[in-house]
Design a protein around this motif. Structure first.
Motif, PDB file in Angstrom:
ATOM      1  N   ASP A 116      -8.122 -10.545   0.239  1.00 47.47           N
ATOM      2  CA  ASP A 116      -8.542  -9.406   1.049  1.00 47.47           C
ATOM      3  C   ASP A 116      -9.738  -8.705   0.417  1.00 47.47           C
ATOM      4  O   ASP A 116      -9.859  -8.657  -0.800  1.00 47.47           O
ATOM      5  CB  ASP A 116      -7.400  -8.395   1.182  1.00 47.47           C
ATOM      6  CG  ASP A 116      -6.301  -8.909   2.088  1.00 47.47           C
ATOM      7  OD1 ASP A 116      -6.617  -9.582   3.071  1.00 47.47           O
ATOM      8  OD2 ASP A 116      -5.120  -8.636   1.789  1.00 47.47           O
ATOM      9  N   HIS A 145      -2.430 -11.217  -2.561  1.00 50.13           N
ATOM     10  CA  HIS A 145      -1.934  -9.899  -2.135  1.00 50.13           C
ATOM     11  C   HIS A 145      -0.899  -9.328  -3.096  1.00 50.13           C
ATOM     12  O   HIS A 145      -0.711  -8.119  -3.152  1.00 50.13           O
ATOM     13  CB  HIS A 145      -1.370  -9.975  -0.716  1.00 50.13           C
ATOM     14  CG  HIS A 145      -0.421 -11.117  -0.520  1.00 50.13           C
ATOM     15  ND1 HIS A 145       0.930 -10.977  -0.644  1.00 50.13           N
ATOM     16  CD2 HIS A 145      -0.651 -12.443  -0.290  1.00 50.13           C
ATOM     17  CE1 HIS A 145       1.498 -12.161  -0.460  1.00 50.13           C
ATOM     18  NE2 HIS A 145       0.569 -13.075  -0.240  1.00 50.13           N
ATOM     19  N   LEU A 205      -2.919  -7.285  -5.896  1.00 53.58           N
ATOM     20  CA  LEU A 205      -3.920  -6.312  -5.451  1.00 53.58           C
ATOM     21  C   LEU A 205      -3.257  -4.990  -5.106  1.00 53.58           C
ATOM     22  O   LEU A 205      -2.094  -4.965  -4.713  1.00 53.58           O
ATOM     23  CB  LEU A 205      -4.624  -6.825  -4.190  1.00 53.58           C
ATOM     24  CG  LEU A 205      -5.433  -8.116  -4.314  1.00 53.58           C
ATOM     25  CD1 LEU A 205      -5.874  -8.571  -2.927  1.00 53.58           C
ATOM     26  CD2 LEU A 205      -6.631  -7.933  -5.220  1.00 53.58           C
ATOM     27  N   VAL A 206      -4.001  -3.909  -5.256  1.00 54.28           N
ATOM     28  CA  VAL A 206      -3.603  -2.655  -4.613  1.00 54.28           C
ATOM     29  C   VAL A 206      -4.735  -2.232  -3.688  1.00 54.28           C
ATOM     30  O   VAL A 206      -5.883  -2.634  -3.865  1.00 54.28           O
ATOM     31  CB  VAL A 206      -3.309  -1.513  -5.617  1.00 54.28           C
ATOM     32  CG1 VAL A 206      -2.015  -1.779  -6.363  1.00 54.28           C
ATOM     33  CG2 VAL A 206      -4.459  -1.298  -6.574  1.00 54.28           C
ATOM     34  N   ASP A 254      -4.621  -7.892   8.727  1.00 54.42           N
ATOM     35  CA  ASP A 254      -4.979  -9.247   8.302  1.00 54.42           C
ATOM     36  C   ASP A 254      -4.822 -10.228   9.455  1.00 54.42           C
ATOM     37  O   ASP A 254      -3.945 -10.074  10.302  1.00 54.42           O
ATOM     38  CB  ASP A 254      -4.072  -9.694   7.158  1.00 54.42           C
ATOM     39  CG  ASP A 254      -4.400  -8.970   5.871  1.00 54.42           C
ATOM     40  OD1 ASP A 254      -5.583  -8.696   5.637  1.00 54.42           O
ATOM     41  OD2 ASP A 254      -3.468  -8.679   5.104  1.00 54.42           O
ATOM     42  N   GLU A 273      -9.184   3.399 -10.270  1.00 57.63           N
ATOM     43  CA  GLU A 273      -8.499   2.105 -10.239  1.00 57.63           C
ATOM     44  C   GLU A 273      -7.089   2.189  -9.688  1.00 57.63           C
ATOM     45  O   GLU A 273      -6.482   1.164  -9.385  1.00 57.63           O
ATOM     46  CB  GLU A 273      -8.448   1.509 -11.657  1.00 57.63           C
ATOM     47  CG  GLU A 273      -9.817   1.121 -12.169  1.00 57.63           C
ATOM     48  CD  GLU A 273      -9.747   0.503 -13.548  1.00 57.63           C
ATOM     49  OE1 GLU A 273      -8.653   0.475 -14.148  1.00 57.63           O
ATOM     50  OE2 GLU A 273     -10.800   0.054 -14.022  1.00 57.63           O
ATOM     51  N   ALA A 310       1.259   3.864  -7.930  1.00 58.33           N
ATOM     52  CA  ALA A 310      -0.047   3.423  -7.420  1.00 58.33           C
ATOM     53  C   ALA A 310      -0.697   2.416  -8.367  1.00 58.33           C
ATOM     54  O   ALA A 310      -1.690   1.787  -8.019  1.00 58.33           O
ATOM     55  CB  ALA A 310      -0.966   4.625  -7.196  1.00 58.33           C
ATOM     56  N   LEU A 311      -0.141   2.243  -9.560  1.00 58.43           N
ATOM     57  CA  LEU A 311      -0.611   1.179 -10.457  1.00 58.43           C
ATOM     58  C   LEU A 311      -0.376  -0.193  -9.838  1.00 58.43           C
ATOM     59  O   LEU A 311      -1.060  -1.155 -10.162  1.00 58.43           O
ATOM     60  CB  LEU A 311       0.107   1.254 -11.810  1.00 58.43           C
ATOM     61  CG  LEU A 311      -0.277   2.429 -12.713  1.00 58.43           C
ATOM     62  CD1 LEU A 311       0.693   2.544 -13.871  1.00 58.43           C
ATOM     63  CD2 LEU A 311      -1.706   2.264 -13.216  1.00 58.43           C
ATOM     64  N   TRP A 312       0.630  -0.306  -8.965  1.00 58.34           N
ATOM     65  CA  TRP A 312       0.959  -1.621  -8.395  1.00 58.34           C
ATOM     66  C   TRP A 312       1.289  -1.567  -6.907  1.00 58.34           C
ATOM     67  O   TRP A 312       1.493  -2.613  -6.293  1.00 58.34           O
ATOM     68  CB  TRP A 312       2.102  -2.279  -9.156  1.00 58.34           C
ATOM     69  CG  TRP A 312       3.289  -1.368  -9.387  1.00 58.34           C
ATOM     70  CD1 TRP A 312       3.496  -0.571 -10.486  1.00 58.34           C
ATOM     71  CD2 TRP A 312       4.397  -1.121  -8.513  1.00 58.34           C
ATOM     72  NE1 TRP A 312       4.665   0.150 -10.332  1.00 58.34           N
ATOM     73  CE2 TRP A 312       5.249  -0.173  -9.140  1.00 58.34           C
ATOM     74  CE3 TRP A 312       4.762  -1.622  -7.265  1.00 58.34           C
ATOM     75  CZ2 TRP A 312       6.427   0.284  -8.552  1.00 58.34           C
ATOM     76  CZ3 TRP A 312       5.938  -1.161  -6.680  1.00 58.34           C
ATOM     77  CH2 TRP A 312       6.752  -0.221  -7.334  1.00 58.34           C
ATOM     78  N   ALA A 313       1.344  -0.382  -6.323  1.00 61.29           N
ATOM     79  CA  ALA A 313       1.704  -0.282  -4.901  1.00 61.29           C
ATOM     80  C   ALA A 313       0.593   0.417  -4.129  1.00 61.29           C
ATOM     81  O   ALA A 313      -0.247   1.100  -4.711  1.00 61.29           O
ATOM     82  CB  ALA A 313       3.018   0.484  -4.745  1.00 61.29           C
ATOM     83  N   SER A 314       0.622   0.248  -2.816  1.00 59.51           N
ATOM     84  CA  SER A 314      -0.429   0.786  -1.954  1.00 59.51           C
ATOM     85  C   SER A 314       0.182   1.654  -0.871  1.00 59.51           C
ATOM     86  O   SER A 314       1.392   1.648  -0.657  1.00 59.51           O
ATOM     87  CB  SER A 314      -1.183  -0.364  -1.286  1.00 59.51           C
ATOM     88  OG  SER A 314      -1.580  -1.317  -2.238  1.00 59.51           O
ATOM     89  N   ARG A 369       3.275 -13.833   5.889  1.00 61.49           N
ATOM     90  CA  ARG A 369       2.252 -14.874   5.914  1.00 61.49           C
ATOM     91  C   ARG A 369       2.963 -16.214   5.797  1.00 61.49           C
ATOM     92  O   ARG A 369       3.681 -16.443   4.826  1.00 61.49           O
ATOM     93  CB  ARG A 369       1.305 -14.699   4.729  1.00 61.49           C
ATOM     94  CG  ARG A 369       0.619 -13.349   4.689  1.00 61.49           C
ATOM     95  CD  ARG A 369       0.083 -13.054   3.294  1.00 61.49           C
ATOM     96  NE  ARG A 369      -0.538 -11.751   3.228  1.00 61.49           N
ATOM     97  CZ  ARG A 369      -1.828 -11.546   2.970  1.00 61.49           C
ATOM     98  NH1 ARG A 369      -2.615 -12.566   2.708  1.00 61.49           N
ATOM     99  NH2 ARG A 369      -2.320 -10.339   2.944  1.00 61.49           N
TER     100      ARG A 369
END
Lengths: 414, 414
Positions: free
Chosen positions: A102, A370, A373-374, B102, B329, B361-365, B375
């Protein structure tokens, strides 16, 4: 031996219930055993990690971290033919995941610029199982998507053998891929070490990769403290084949999946009693105990069952396979046609072999970029944009009783 | 009252440790209390669900499922100004997530066609918190991304009020969005009902949405049986501001975040002692107890701290804000510039307000369409493609001791 099931008149949920294997990592016993290990490593760090290594692996690895020379030596001692095979595998996995990756984007909305920055994780932990066998291919299938995503720091844990060292082929692949940080640590204790950090192993942001029930339960246990991928259990293959399929090939595909043993499951769904009859005598040995041959009314029923079962791997081995693929709603990986054995994807086709199992394909996907990634959403409003949306926001904030939210907008509109 | 911290000479990890709030949902007490509720609902279904409703919400909702007329009535009784605000919000959330979505793709590799089919989940569960307040905006922020992803069945659970019915504004929004399946069920028991299914609530594939510590712990407890999104705890804002920022606006943004109370956290990082000094007297009441003013050396140190802290919301309120954004980041959402109060994104800017908190937020969105998609990887090899990759696969399968894997390839090469 081989289980046969005539599903033609059965309720589909009942068929799936009969096919489904238990998820050991959800069992209360495994979870509470693991909880103790995790807490202990959290509190006592390396000391606990080494004690559990001694208890479960029969050895205290020293040093825990594999020195660079050991990785280089393993890489250099790899027979050229094998090195070439791993390089071909890594190249395909890389190309597949480069396409998957992405990208960041921006969007103009009336008076506002919004967007999403896609960023790699900074530090990911990868668990590579060992023990009974060694699975260097799993390192390719997990580390390469992480590298494509741009993760700078990869921390790999894999169990020590009786000599206290990880499998040498695994280390060789680490060398080929440029993975520098490998620890001789396995089991729930390795997962806990990556999640909380110890004197030797620095805390990671997220832990991915397959493992046994204890490893998977430990990942579930530390989720929230760090991220994890979806739990992965024993391997599964569901073949949908009709009378056009070659019995020898179908039988070998079923046997290939079943030879993982320990909970593995191979299922054939076919409307052809003839095919089932010709496949059955070709199944033998312990793997045969992991095979179920299911007679279905037609391919429609087969797809209905597949979508309820949500297999890790599906193989469509029948007329109109491409059209059938369009109707598959839940599966980790689908192989289409008779020259696409699932074994290709286990080793080198491109998609990762770290796949959702046990029905988790209903909501989880193959490991991919995926997972590494964040997405950071961002926004900036112009004065005009603020003017058009602000009054709506004020109203909604009032409605929910958040007066300072409303005020923080209003003060900018004055 | 307001906490002040001079971080200019402090170790960054120590600063973050001082800012970090505990994650209640990880506590052993909460987890084991929740485990009992979850097991009970799993075993006894609606009966247990109603007993817990009576115990925790003081009422047995009857009927559990909100009838369509009740939803339509709530929608029709919404003042037009409020309905318009929700429609504007939903439209922006829809446009943002349409851009995020996506898509399926295919790729030709030497002799093979590989691809990824992106499919919506079939049935998603959404938890919308209630209790002290009601948060109809949360339904917009979770249901709209699911609808954009193409999820056909949305199952919404939200706690009953003292009259046994969900909040009427929440039902009104369900009506506006066309969400038809809403249950008057809250807490860990509602999560368990969605995960395992009861007589009234059919099992879902995945559960998303924010909640209190018990709800979040219940989601962690059922993870594996169903999918969940990342755990979400108390809300946070980290403002990075310099001497150019208006103290009144900064203070209101901090107060807005802090008025969530219950664990909420507002942090100002600024190199300007003058700004901090002018903001402080503008903070008052209970929210002020949730604010920390941190003096930093410069904006570089501010970004370093932000990236370690990984806030749910960040607001860049300083010279060179856009350039600073490129260096962030880890954050759920970043607001840039002085006319972009975070409150806009809480209600209507476009990105979901369901965001990673407590450092996740280091690993999640942020919640997004990706939470509602799977997918499905697929592959088909031509005879040539098989010929070029097959020998590599045979070698690697031999290396790992999987002879049937090797044979399933070899038989097709003969």
């Amino acid at each position: 031996m081989v289980v046969r099931l005539d599903a033609r008149r059965m309720n589909p949920r009942e068929v799936v219930r009969r096919l489904r294997r238990p998820k050991g990592f959800l069992s209360r016993e495994v979870r509470s055993a693991v909880r103790r290990v995790v807490e202990d490593v959290r509190e006592r760090g390396d000391e606990a990690l080494l004690e559990y290594a001694e208890r479960f692996d029969g050895v205290r690895p020293d040093p825990l971290r594999v020195p660079p020379e050991e990785i280089a030596r393993a890489r250099d001692s790899l027979p050229e033919e094998i090195a070439e095979a791993f390089r071909a595998s890594a190249a395909n996995v890389r190309r597949f995941h480069e396409r998957e990756l992405d990208l960041s984007w921006e969007l103009e909305l009336a008076g506002a610029r919004l967007g999403q920055r896609v960023r790699p994780l900074r530090r990911a932990g990868i668990y590579v199982p060992g023990g009974h066998g060694a699975y260097p291919s799993t390192l390719v299938m997990t580390a390469v998507p992480a590298q494509v995503a741009g993760v700078k720091e990869l921390c790999v844990c894999t169990p020590p053998g009786p000599d206290g060292r990880p499998n040498q082929r695994m280390l060789a692949v680490a060398g080929l891929l440029g993975v520098e940080e490998v620890y001789a640590a396995g089991g729930a204790q390795a997962v806990a070490a990556m999640a909380f950090g110890t004197e030797s192993i620095r805390k990671v942001d997220k832990i991915v990769g397959p493992g046994n029930d204890y490893v998977t339960a430990a990942k579930l246990e530390v989720f929230g403290e760090v991220g994890i991928d979806a739990p992965q259990g024993p391997s599964e293959l569901l073949v949908i084949a009709d009378g056009t399929a070659r019995p020898e090939w179908v039988a070998l595909d079923l046997m290939a999946q079943a030879e993982h043993l320990s909970g593995a499951s191979s299922v054939l769904l076919t409307p052809s009693g003839d095919l089932a009859g010709r496949v059955e005598p070709l199944l033998s040995g312990r793997p045969a105990e992991h095979v179920t041959l299911v007679l279905v009314r037609d391919l429609d029923q087969a797809v209905e069952l597949a979508n309820l079962y949500a297999p890790e791997h599906a193989h469509l081995f029948c007329a109109g396979a491409e059209a059938l693929l369009e109707r598959v709603e839940a599966a980790g990986l689908v192989a289409v046609g008779d020259t696409s054995p699932v074994a290709l994807s286990d080793y080198a086709a491109g998609p990762s072999h770290a796949l959702p199992t046990g029905g988790t394909a209903l909501w989880a996907s193959a490991l991919g970029t995926h997972d590494f990634l964040v997405r950071i959403n961002h926004m900036r409003f112009s004065r005009e944009g603020l003017g058009s949306i602000g009054p709506h926001v004020e109203r909604l904030a009032h409605l929910e009783g958040f007066e300072n939210h409303a005020a923080s907008v209003r003060v900018r509109l004055e």
